[in-house]
Design a protein around this motif. Structure first.
Motif, PDB file in Angstrom:
ATOM      1  N   ALA A 103       3.529  11.878   0.488  1.00  0.00           N
ATOM      2  CA  ALA A 103       4.675  10.867  -0.144  1.00  0.00           C
ATOM      3  C   ALA A 103       5.480  10.441   0.701  1.00  0.00           C
ATOM      4  O   ALA A 103       6.092   9.432   0.890  1.00  0.00           O
ATOM      5  N   ALA A 104       6.159  11.557   1.499  1.00  0.00           N
ATOM      6  CA  ALA A 104       7.253  11.194   2.706  1.00  0.00           C
ATOM      7  C   ALA A 104       6.658  10.410   3.739  1.00  0.00           C
ATOM      8  O   ALA A 104       7.495   9.417   4.445  1.00  0.00           O
ATOM      9  N   GLU A 105       5.269  10.566   4.168  1.00  0.00           N
ATOM     10  CA  GLU A 105       4.800   9.756   5.145  1.00  0.00           C
ATOM     11  C   GLU A 105       4.640   8.126   4.713  1.00  0.00           C
ATOM     12  O   GLU A 105       5.091   7.163   5.220  1.00  0.00           O
ATOM     13  N   HIS A 106       4.280   8.050   3.383  1.00  0.00           N
ATOM     14  CA  HIS A 106       4.195   6.706   2.931  1.00  0.00           C
ATOM     15  C   HIS A 106       5.832   6.146   2.755  1.00  0.00           C
ATOM     16  O   HIS A 106       6.096   5.026   3.106  1.00  0.00           O
ATOM     17  N   ALA A 107       6.707   6.862   2.308  1.00  0.00           N
ATOM     18  CA  ALA A 107       8.405   6.542   2.393  1.00  0.00           C
ATOM     19  C   ALA A 107       8.698   6.139   3.771  1.00  0.00           C
ATOM     20  O   ALA A 107       9.252   4.952   3.904  1.00  0.00           O
ATOM     21  N   GLU A 108       8.366   6.895   4.787  1.00  0.00           N
ATOM     22  CA  GLU A 108       8.720   6.257   6.134  1.00  0.00           C
ATOM     23  C   GLU A 108       8.076   4.997   6.442  1.00  0.00           C
ATOM     24  O   GLU A 108       8.576   4.359   7.258  1.00  0.00           O
TER      25      GLU A 108
ATOM     26  N   MET B  21      10.222  14.029   0.743  1.00  0.00           N
ATOM     27  CA  MET B  21      10.905  12.689   0.628  1.00  0.00           C
ATOM     28  C   MET B  21      12.616  12.885   0.639  1.00  0.00           C
ATOM     29  O   MET B  21      12.974  14.204  -0.071  1.00  0.00           O
ATOM     30  N   GLY B  22      13.550  12.388   1.202  1.00  0.00           N
ATOM     31  CA  GLY B  22      14.949  12.434   1.283  1.00  0.00           C
ATOM     32  C   GLY B  22      15.225  12.319   2.534  1.00  0.00           C
ATOM     33  O   GLY B  22      14.688  12.442   3.650  1.00  0.00           O
ATOM     34  N   GLY B  23      16.728  12.688   2.624  1.00  0.00           N
ATOM     35  CA  GLY B  23      17.299  12.681   4.024  1.00  0.00           C
ATOM     36  C   GLY B  23      17.596  11.277   4.498  1.00  0.00           C
ATOM     37  O   GLY B  23      17.259  10.150   3.810  1.00  0.00           O
ATOM     38  N   PRO B  24      18.629  10.973   5.401  1.00  0.00           N
ATOM     39  CA  PRO B  24      19.119   9.838   6.009  1.00  0.00           C
ATOM     40  C   PRO B  24      17.787   8.943   6.779  1.00  0.00           C
ATOM     41  O   PRO B  24      17.879   7.656   6.766  1.00  0.00           O
ATOM     42  N   GLU B  25      16.785   9.395   7.138  1.00  0.00           N
ATOM     43  CA  GLU B  25      15.616   8.789   7.696  1.00  0.00           C
ATOM     44  C   GLU B  25      14.471   8.484   6.772  1.00  0.00           C
ATOM     45  O   GLU B  25      13.454   8.485   7.341  1.00  0.00           O
ATOM     46  N   GLY B  26      14.604   8.832   5.581  1.00  0.00           N
ATOM     47  CA  GLY B  26      13.564   8.692   4.391  1.00  0.00           C
ATOM     48  C   GLY B  26      12.617   9.892   4.221  1.00  0.00           C
ATOM     49  O   GLY B  26      12.115   9.937   3.243  1.00  0.00           O
ATOM     50  N   SER B  27      12.859  11.291   5.351  1.00  0.00           N
ATOM     51  CA  SER B  27      11.899  12.402   4.977  1.00  0.00           C
ATOM     52  C   SER B  27      12.790  13.226   5.577  1.00  0.00           C
ATOM     53  O   SER B  27      13.752  13.141   6.471  1.00  0.00           O
ATOM     54  N   ALA B  28      12.557  14.617   5.261  1.00  0.00           N
ATOM     55  CA  ALA B  28      13.319  15.639   5.879  1.00  0.00           C
ATOM     56  C   ALA B  28      12.367  16.859   5.898  1.00  0.00           C
ATOM     57  O   ALA B  28      11.493  17.093   4.994  1.00  0.00           O
TER      58      ALA B  28
ATOM     59  N   ILE C 219       0.715  -1.088  -0.098  1.00  0.00           N
ATOM     60  CA  ILE C 219       0.038   0.157  -0.043  1.00  0.00           C
ATOM     61  C   ILE C 219       0.958   1.184   0.033  1.00  0.00           C
ATOM     62  O   ILE C 219       0.459   2.316  -0.697  1.00  0.00           O
ATOM     63  N   SER C 220       1.966   1.107   0.819  1.00  0.00           N
ATOM     64  CA  SER C 220       2.802   2.330   1.093  1.00  0.00           C
ATOM     65  C   SER C 220       3.637   2.675  -0.389  1.00  0.00           C
ATOM     66  O   SER C 220       3.656   3.828  -0.993  1.00  0.00           O
ATOM     67  N   ALA C 221       3.940   1.474  -1.073  1.00  0.00           N
ATOM     68  CA  ALA C 221       4.662   1.608  -2.356  1.00  0.00           C
ATOM     69  C   ALA C 221       3.963   2.263  -3.407  1.00  0.00           C
ATOM     70  O   ALA C 221       4.098   3.028  -4.174  1.00  0.00           O
TER      71      ALA C 221
END
Length: 304
Positions: free
Chosen positions: A242-247, A176-183, A27-29
């Protein structure tokens, strides 16, 4: 100590949980791809709005933007875009910490700001960090189709604030981005950045035919600024989702690895215990067979 039946149930529960985690990963992808596609479309729309502002700037001075953008040292409207559900790591906590640090560095105290939070999880994180109760809480959209309604609700609230004397508007969200998946990032909504306007006015037009502004420049400019705000807020919500789904995808991948390791451990324990039970049963059978095979008087005969 767990029995074979207990270990079997633990393995079944872990496998069911693993199936749920894999579903959430899928679902996240899919969510990331959908929101990235919508963000690309919104960037095209934003570029069109910027081109319209470029024409308006050539038709009139940049000072026409000042009444619409506001100014001064009055109240500041703050929009914080977080998540509605959890299972996304420290998504909301990092965003709240970043926003509080930026507001403190800018000298915007509690009495000078009005807060609009999108997402109940973000509100909980804001309260846990010691922030004031928000002036308004907006539910985060669950689907891409619900984004327009959420953005319109946010813009309506911002219009009410501006009519009530709020001079500046800012927005905080994750991308999206950063070492933790989001910034976390900060977006200045109003007043319009004069340096950005200067760069926009000096931007080269993509064709040889220069358009002209039809109608009063002020009215056209106000309409374009409204669309600029819509595009920026819409884009911020899309990036946040998008960042929420990535995390969440990252968290589910870690959970899947952890569950897989636990299942392997349970299966090894199950196999070891099963082997011990089988060995004990075989020893009992052999011992019983040997006892039954002995004949009365064998011991005495052997002694003679």
């Amino acid at each position: 100590m767990d029995t074979l039946e207990d270990l079997g149930r633990h393995i079944e529960v872990a496998e069911d949980l693993q199936s749920v985690v894999r579903t959430m990963k899928a679902i996240s992808a899919v969510g990331i791809r959908r929101h990235e596609a919508a963000e690309w479309a919104m960037r095209q729309y934003l570029e069109t709005v910027e081109m319209g502002l470029q024409v308006a700037l050539r038709a009139g001075p940049a000072a026409t933007l000042t009444p619409e953008g506001g100014g001064g040292d009055g109240e500041v409207g703050v929009v914080l875009i977080g998540s509605e559900i959890g299972l996304c790591g420290g998504f909301n906590e990092r965003l709240v910490s970043f926003a509080l640090d930026r507001l403190s560095a800018a000298g915007i105290a509690v009495g000078r700001r009005r807060l609009l939070i999108v997402g109940s999880r973000a509100e909980a994180s804001w309260g846990a960090a010691g922030g004031e109760p928000p002036a308004h809480l907006q539910q985060a959209p669950a689907t891409v189709e619900a984004l327009a309604g959420t953005v319109n609700s946010v813009l309506t609230r911002l219009d009410h604030w501006r009519a009530g004397g709020v001079a500046r508007l800012g927005l905080f969200h994750q991308q999206m981005g950063g070492p933790e998946g989001s910034a976390p990032v900060e977006v200045r909504l109003l007043p319009i950045d004069p340096d950005w306007l200067k760069r926009l006015g000096a931007r080269r037009w993509p064709s040889r035919r220069l358009p002209v502004c039809q109608g009063p420049v002020g009215a056209v400019t106000r309409g374009l600024i409204r669309q600029l705000l819509f595009a920026r807020v819409f884009g911020a919500v899309l990036q946040s989702r998008a960042a929420e789904h990535a995390e969440r995808l990252t968290a589910m991948q870690a959970a899947e690895r952890s569950i897989g390791d636990k299942i392997d451990e349970l299966r090894k324990t199950h196999q070891l215990l099963r082997q011990q039970v089988i060995t004990a049963e075989l020893l009992d059978i052999i011992g019983g067979y040997e006892a039954a095979a002995r004949r009365p008087g064998d011991e005495g005969f052997a002694g003679a």
